[in-house]
Motif scaffolding. Sequence first.
Motif, mmCIF file in Angstrom:
data_model
loop_
_atom_site.group_PDB
_atom_site.id
_atom_site.type_symbol
_atom_site.label_atom_id
_atom_site.label_comp_id
_atom_site.label_asym_id
_atom_site.label_seq_id
_atom_site.Cartn_x
_atom_site.Cartn_y
_atom_site.Cartn_z
ATOM 1 N N ILE A 8 -2.124 -2.320 8.065
ATOM 2 C CA ILE A 8 -3.283 -3.014 7.126
ATOM 3 C C ILE A 8 -3.300 -1.940 6.348
ATOM 4 O O ILE A 8 -3.434 -0.690 6.467
ATOM 5 C CB ILE A 8 -4.408 -2.981 8.305
ATOM 6 N N PHE A 9 -3.590 -2.436 5.052
ATOM 7 C CA PHE A 9 -3.786 -1.276 4.027
ATOM 8 C C PHE A 9 -5.404 -1.457 3.331
ATOM 9 O O PHE A 9 -5.924 -2.481 3.204
ATOM 10 C CB PHE A 9 -2.957 -1.500 2.764
ATOM 11 N N ILE A 10 -5.886 -0.326 3.058
ATOM 12 C CA ILE A 10 -7.245 -0.401 2.662
ATOM 13 C C ILE A 10 -7.345 0.168 1.477
ATOM 14 O O ILE A 10 -7.071 1.552 1.412
ATOM 15 C CB ILE A 10 -8.241 0.210 3.929
ATOM 16 N N TYR A 11 -7.997 -0.466 0.401
ATOM 17 C CA TYR A 11 -7.896 0.329 -0.923
ATOM 18 C C TYR A 11 -9.367 0.773 -1.145
ATOM 19 O O TYR A 11 -10.256 -0.121 -1.264
ATOM 20 C CB TYR A 11 -7.751 -0.897 -2.076
ATOM 21 N N HIS A 12 -9.597 1.828 -1.471
ATOM 22 C CA HIS A 12 -10.995 2.394 -1.641
ATOM 23 C C HIS A 12 -11.240 2.682 -2.993
ATOM 24 O O HIS A 12 -10.087 2.888 -3.825
ATOM 25 C CB HIS A 12 -10.987 3.936 -0.771
ATOM 26 N N ASN A 13 -12.308 2.423 -3.607
ATOM 27 C CA ASN A 13 -12.719 2.847 -4.784
ATOM 28 C C ASN A 13 -12.020 1.888 -5.811
ATOM 29 O O ASN A 13 -11.634 2.352 -6.664
ATOM 30 C CB ASN A 13 -12.719 4.153 -5.082
#
Length: 75
Positions: free
Chosen positions: A66-71
């Motif tokens: 799972i990849f979480i892209y911040h900002n």
Amino acid sequence: MGIRGRFLTLAAAAIGVSFVGFIVFSIALGKLAGFIAMLVMAAAGLVTIYVKQRGGLHNKRRDRGIFIYHNLFKH
């Protein structure tokens, strides 16, 4: 199914390399050793092509997780 797409050029290169290997080994060790070396090189090349072909024509990288892209939309 046979060899498809861009793997045809790789198959031709594998056969060409095995032929050059035959020439080198036959000069160095004799015709029987050259023939065996040619068979081994051709088989290794074709097996490699069949394995790569099973992965798909374009060999996409498949990341797992799972990849979480911040900002992502921060100004």
